[in-house]
Design a protein around this motif. Structure first.
Motif, PDB file in Angstrom:
ATOM      1  N   ARG A 109       0.844  -1.196   0.000  1.00 25.16           N
ATOM      2  CA  ARG A 109       0.000   0.000   0.000  1.00 25.16           C
ATOM      3  C   ARG A 109       0.878   1.245   0.000  1.00 25.16           C
ATOM      4  NH1 ARG A 109      -5.461  -1.070   2.039  1.00 25.16           N
ATOM      5  NH2 ARG A 109      -5.608   1.177   2.277  1.00 25.16           N
ATOM      6  N   ALA A 110       0.411   2.287  -0.683  1.00 27.31           N
ATOM      7  CA  ALA A 110       1.157   3.538  -0.717  1.00 27.31           C
ATOM      8  C   ALA A 110       1.036   4.236   0.636  1.00 27.31           C
ATOM      9  CB  ALA A 110       0.601   4.435  -1.812  1.00 27.31           C
ATOM     10  N   THR A 111       2.162   4.756   1.090  1.00 27.34           N
ATOM     11  CA  THR A 111       2.138   5.482   2.368  1.00 27.34           C
ATOM     12  C   THR A 111       1.645   6.903   2.123  1.00 27.34           C
ATOM     13  OG1 THR A 111       4.412   6.217   2.097  1.00 27.34           O
ATOM     14  CG2 THR A 111       4.071   4.132   3.261  1.00 27.34           C
ATOM     15  N   LYS A 112       1.306   7.571   3.200  1.00 25.74           N
ATOM     16  CA  LYS A 112       0.816   8.948   3.106  1.00 25.74           C
ATOM     17  C   LYS A 112       1.892   9.866   2.504  1.00 25.74           C
ATOM     18  CE  LYS A 112      -2.491  11.872   4.256  1.00 25.74           C
ATOM     19  NZ  LYS A 112      -3.780  11.824   3.609  1.00 25.74           N
ATOM     20  N   GLY A 113       3.135   9.666   2.913  1.00 28.39           N
ATOM     21  CA  GLY A 113       4.234  10.481   2.393  1.00 28.39           C
ATOM     22  C   GLY A 113       4.446  10.291   0.898  1.00 28.39           C
ATOM     23  N   SER A 114       4.366   9.034   0.443  1.00 26.54           N
ATOM     24  CA  SER A 114       4.585   8.785  -0.991  1.00 26.54           C
ATOM     25  C   SER A 114       3.440   9.363  -1.822  1.00 26.54           C
ATOM     26  CB  SER A 114       4.742   7.295  -1.262  1.00 26.54           C
ATOM     27  OG  SER A 114       3.541   6.617  -0.993  1.00 26.54           O
ATOM     28  N   GLN A 115       2.220   9.333  -1.276  1.00 26.61           N
ATOM     29  CA  GLN A 115       1.086   9.919  -1.996  1.00 26.61           C
ATOM     30  C   GLN A 115       1.242  11.426  -2.134  1.00 26.61           C
ATOM     31  OE1 GLN A 115      -2.260   8.588   0.288  1.00 26.61           O
ATOM     32  NE2 GLN A 115      -2.600   6.792  -0.995  1.00 26.61           N
ATOM     33  N   THR A 116       1.651  12.110  -1.064  1.00 30.82           N
ATOM     34  CA  THR A 116       1.818  13.573  -1.135  1.00 30.82           C
ATOM     35  C   THR A 116       2.958  13.948  -2.082  1.00 30.82           C
ATOM     36  OG1 THR A 116       3.201  13.487   0.840  1.00 30.82           O
ATOM     37  CG2 THR A 116       0.878  14.052   1.158  1.00 30.82           C
ATOM     38  N   ARG A 117       4.051  13.180  -2.063  1.00 25.46           N
ATOM     39  CA  ARG A 117       5.158  13.445  -2.997  1.00 25.46           C
ATOM     40  C   ARG A 117       4.702  13.290  -4.435  1.00 25.46           C
ATOM     41  NH1 ARG A 117       9.416   9.550  -0.807  1.00 25.46           N
ATOM     42  NH2 ARG A 117       7.652   9.063   0.325  1.00 25.46           N
ATOM     43  N   ARG A 118       3.908  12.247  -4.708  1.00 26.79           N
ATOM     44  CA  ARG A 118       3.395  12.026  -6.064  1.00 26.79           C
ATOM     45  C   ARG A 118       2.533  13.186  -6.524  1.00 26.79           C
ATOM     46  NH1 ARG A 118      -0.457   8.210  -5.970  1.00 26.79           N
ATOM     47  NH2 ARG A 118      -1.920   9.094  -7.436  1.00 26.79           N
ATOM     48  N   LEU A 119       1.680  13.667  -5.643  1.00 20.86           N
ATOM     49  CA  LEU A 119       0.809  14.795  -5.992  1.00 20.86           C
ATOM     50  C   LEU A 119       1.615  16.067  -6.219  1.00 20.86           C
ATOM     51  CD1 LEU A 119      -2.220  14.177  -3.624  1.00 20.86           C
ATOM     52  CD2 LEU A 119      -2.156  13.976  -6.105  1.00 20.86           C
ATOM     53  N   GLU A 120       2.656  16.284  -5.399  1.00 20.59           N
ATOM     54  CA  GLU A 120       3.495  17.475  -5.571  1.00 20.59           C
ATOM     55  C   GLU A 120       4.211  17.458  -6.921  1.00 20.59           C
ATOM     56  OE1 GLU A 120       6.126  17.615  -2.255  1.00 20.59           O
ATOM     57  OE2 GLU A 120       4.530  18.097  -0.828  1.00 20.59           O
ATOM     58  N   THR A 121       4.755  16.308  -7.298  1.00 17.70           N
ATOM     59  CA  THR A 121       5.440  16.245  -8.593  1.00 17.70           C
ATOM     60  C   THR A 121       4.452  16.422  -9.737  1.00 17.70           C
ATOM     61  OG1 THR A 121       5.296  13.834  -8.564  1.00 17.70           O
ATOM     62  CG2 THR A 121       7.361  14.801  -7.800  1.00 17.70           C
ATOM     63  N   LYS A 122       3.236  15.920  -9.562  1.00 19.73           N
ATOM     64  CA  LYS A 122       2.200  16.113 -10.582  1.00 19.73           C
ATOM     65  C   LYS A 122       1.909  17.599 -10.765  1.00 19.73           C
ATOM     66  CE  LYS A 122      -1.365  12.733 -11.398  1.00 19.73           C
ATOM     67  NZ  LYS A 122      -2.616  12.174 -10.915  1.00 19.73           N
ATOM     68  N   LYS A 123       1.780  18.320  -9.631  1.00 19.38           N
ATOM     69  CA  LYS A 123       1.502  19.756  -9.688  1.00 19.38           C
ATOM     70  C   LYS A 123       2.646  20.505 -10.349  1.00 19.38           C
ATOM     71  CE  LYS A 123      -1.329  19.862  -5.517  1.00 19.38           C
ATOM     72  NZ  LYS A 123      -1.337  20.222  -4.093  1.00 19.38           N
ATOM     73  N   GLN A 124       3.884  20.132 -10.002  1.00 18.01           N
ATOM     74  CA  GLN A 124       5.049  20.792 -10.593  1.00 18.01           C
ATOM     75  C   GLN A 124       5.099  20.566 -12.097  1.00 18.01           C
ATOM     76  OE1 GLN A 124       8.336  19.182  -8.450  1.00 18.01           O
ATOM     77  NE2 GLN A 124       7.966  20.414  -6.616  1.00 18.01           N
ATOM     78  N   ARG A 125       4.802  19.348 -12.536  1.00 20.26           N
ATOM     79  CA  ARG A 125       4.796  19.061 -13.972  1.00 20.26           C
ATOM     80  C   ARG A 125       3.718  19.869 -14.682  1.00 20.26           C
ATOM     81  NH1 ARG A 125       5.104  12.721 -13.293  1.00 20.26           N
ATOM     82  NH2 ARG A 125       7.283  12.529 -12.774  1.00 20.26           N
ATOM     83  N   GLY A 126       2.557  19.959 -14.047  1.00 21.93           N
ATOM     84  CA  GLY A 126       1.464  20.748 -14.635  1.00 21.93           C
ATOM     85  C   GLY A 126       1.832  22.218 -14.752  1.00 21.93           C
ATOM     86  N   ALA A 127       2.520  22.737 -13.716  1.00 23.20           N
ATOM     87  CA  ALA A 127       2.915  24.146 -13.727  1.00 23.20           C
ATOM     88  C   ALA A 127       3.946  24.401 -14.825  1.00 23.20           C
ATOM     89  CB  ALA A 127       3.478  24.550 -12.369  1.00 23.20           C
ATOM     90  N   THR A 128       4.935  23.536 -14.972  1.00 23.05           N
ATOM     91  CA  THR A 128       5.947  23.737 -16.023  1.00 23.05           C
ATOM     92  C   THR A 128       5.337  23.587 -17.410  1.00 23.05           C
ATOM     93  OG1 THR A 128       6.593  21.424 -15.816  1.00 23.05           O
ATOM     94  CG2 THR A 128       7.918  23.024 -14.626  1.00 23.05           C
TER      95      THR A 128
END
Length: 136
Positions: A109-128
């Motif tokens: 199962r994905a941990t809470k930390g790995s889920q937040t990191r995934r979402l942050e990188t998604k946001k950064q990719r969307g912004a760039t």
């Protein structure tokens, strides 16, 4: 009978042996006795199960020829018997590596930390990506 693993056994008459002169530096007084052992094993005409034959044929190894033969030359010792045993050990290790079934990966199962990191990188990719679109 050669025992490769707990599931795979081969008959000894399926392996062809040749004793050839060892290659390397030699001079006038070099011993002309055939000491190098060469093991030849035909994968397609063997009693191995079809699954293992296909895995051996698809394996990237310099000892497996395109015609479907395993050729192992061993010249570690001056004794024919020792070279034969060393070549047989290499052959058993090669076939045993294919005979092992890979372990299944246990899904985690994905941990809470790995889920937040995934979402942050998604946001950064969307912004760039958005910045690249408006760049003229």
């Amino acid at each position: 009978m050669i025992n490769i693993s707990n599931r795979v056994e081969l008959q000894e008459n399926e392996i062809e042996w040749q004793f050839i002169r060892a290659s390397g530096a030699g001079g006038q007084h070099v011993n002309k006795v055939s000491t190098a052992a060469q093991l030849i094993f035909d994968i397609r005409s063997s009693s191995l199960p079809e699954y293992y034959q296909q895995r051996l044929l698809n394996k990237a190894d310099h000892r497996i020829t395109k015609s479907g033969k395993i050729i192992i030359k061993c010249q570690e010792s001056r004794s024919q018997d020792a070279n034969r045993q060393a070549a047989l050990a290499q052959f058993i290790a090669l076939v045993a590596s294919v005979a092992q079934t890979p372990k299944k990966r246990i899904p985690t199962r994905a941990t809470k930390g790995s889920q937040t990191r995934r979402l942050e990188t998604k946001k950064q990719r969307g912004a760039t990506k958005a910045m690249r679109q408006f760049k003229l």
